[in-house]
Design an enzyme around this catalytic site. Structure first.
Site, mmCIF file in Angstrom:
data_model
loop_
_atom_site.group_PDB
_atom_site.id
_atom_site.type_symbol
_atom_site.label_atom_id
_atom_site.label_comp_id
_atom_site.label_asym_id
_atom_site.label_seq_id
_atom_site.Cartn_x
_atom_site.Cartn_y
_atom_site.Cartn_z
ATOM 1 C CG HIS A 72 25.515 63.762 43.767
ATOM 2 N ND1 HIS A 72 26.292 64.893 43.757
ATOM 3 C CD2 HIS A 72 24.643 63.921 42.734
ATOM 4 C CE1 HIS A 72 25.910 65.700 42.774
ATOM 5 N NE2 HIS A 72 24.913 65.129 42.129
ATOM 6 C CG HIS A 109 20.480 65.266 36.369
ATOM 7 N ND1 HIS A 109 20.810 66.054 35.280
ATOM 8 C CD2 HIS A 109 21.612 65.198 37.148
ATOM 9 C CE1 HIS A 109 22.067 66.443 35.390
ATOM 10 N NE2 HIS A 109 22.582 65.942 36.505
ATOM 11 C CD GLU A 110 23.043 61.994 39.449
ATOM 12 O OE1 GLU A 110 24.057 61.287 39.277
ATOM 13 O OE2 GLU A 110 23.084 63.247 39.454
ATOM 14 C CD GLN A 131 24.179 65.522 47.796
ATOM 15 O OE1 GLN A 131 24.842 66.188 47.012
ATOM 16 N NE2 GLN A 131 22.863 65.590 47.814
ATOM 17 C CE LYS A 167 26.679 65.585 33.650
ATOM 18 N NZ LYS A 167 26.898 66.796 34.497
ATOM 19 C CG HIS A 168 26.286 60.683 35.584
ATOM 20 N ND1 HIS A 168 27.504 61.195 35.197
ATOM 21 C CD2 HIS A 168 25.675 61.667 36.313
ATOM 22 C CE1 HIS A 168 27.641 62.425 35.668
ATOM 23 N NE2 HIS A 168 26.548 62.736 36.343
ATOM 24 C CG PHE A 173 18.432 63.751 42.571
ATOM 25 C CD1 PHE A 173 19.585 64.092 41.868
ATOM 26 C CD2 PHE A 173 18.578 63.198 43.831
ATOM 27 C CE1 PHE A 173 20.848 63.881 42.410
ATOM 28 C CE2 PHE A 173 19.832 62.974 44.380
ATOM 29 C CZ PHE A 173 20.969 63.318 43.670
#
Length: 229
Positions: free
Chosen positions: A64, A117-118, A37, A121-122, A114
């Protein structure tokens, strides 16, 4: 007696089926989106941004995420709550993480939320090929393989608030990487469309770029702004 003699074979078949189901679930994706990003576009919105404690990040595209995806356009998420993000597992990557994967969310932070979270989730959905350290180091390595800002600069596309055609941005990235990117836009505080994120696809092992089997939904205008940062 016949029923008893068949039990071991039945047990083997059931165990084999279970193993295949577990393997299928753990490899429930076909490729990755590698998403970078532009910080100027993240900040130039009605919501604004907050610099991390280390100060203003470099004027460069930042990571990102590395997102497992399926060929039909769907994607798995939050695949393993038993393996949460653990910063100690990437302690040797912290300096590069802060530089290449900075956070701009408010309130200001060092990036752990951050990155967590990445991963949650992923990253947990790629555990069949990448552990936590492997997930983050793979993304960092991918960033070194394509310098997006340099690719755009070489094509005369600069982050100075000017507008450029969507096709020229796409062509510049393809020329530098060898692969067709997907461009995501957002809108600035005045409602103008601007270059926000650039997606490239990566094979399911995370080892290299490939042509995207499918692109995300959404669109940009034919001409978009590239804001400064």
């Amino acid at each position: 007696m016949k029923t008893q003699s068949n039990n071991p074979m039945l047990l083997i078949k059931l165990l084999t089926l279970h193993s295949l189901l577990v393997l299928s679930a753990s490899q429930d994706f076909d490729f990755f989106y590698f998403v970078q990003q532009w910080p100027g576009s993240f900040c130039d919105t009605k919501h604004g941004c907050c610099y991390p404690g280390t100060g203003k990040p470099a004027s460069d595209f930042g990571i990102h995420g590395l997102w497992p995806n399926r060929n039909d356009g769907s994607y798995p998420s939050n695949c393993d709550s038993s393996n949460p993000f653990d910063a100690s597992k990437i302690s040797d990557l912290m300096s590069q993480m802060k530089s290449d994967w900075p956070t701009l969310s408010c309130p200001s932070s060092e990036g752990l939320t951050f990155w967590g979270h990445e991963w949650d989730k992923h990253g947990t959905c790629s555990e069949s090929v990448l552990d936590q350290h492997g997930y983050f180091s793979t993304a960092l390595n991918l960033k070194t393989q394509i310098n997006l800002l340099q690719a755009l600069d070489s094509a005369g596309i600069h982050p100075n608030g000017s507008e450029y055609s969507l096709s020229s941005i796409r062509d510049a990235v393809k020329e530098a990487s060898g692969y067709t990117p997907w461009i995501e836009c957002n809108t600035d505080s005045s409602g103008n469309s601007q270059l926000y994120q650039i997606y490239l696809c990566v094979d399911s092992s995370g080892s290299g770029f490939v042509e995207c089997p499918v692109f995300p939904t959404g669109s940009c205008g034919s001409s978009i702004e590239f804001p400064s940062f």
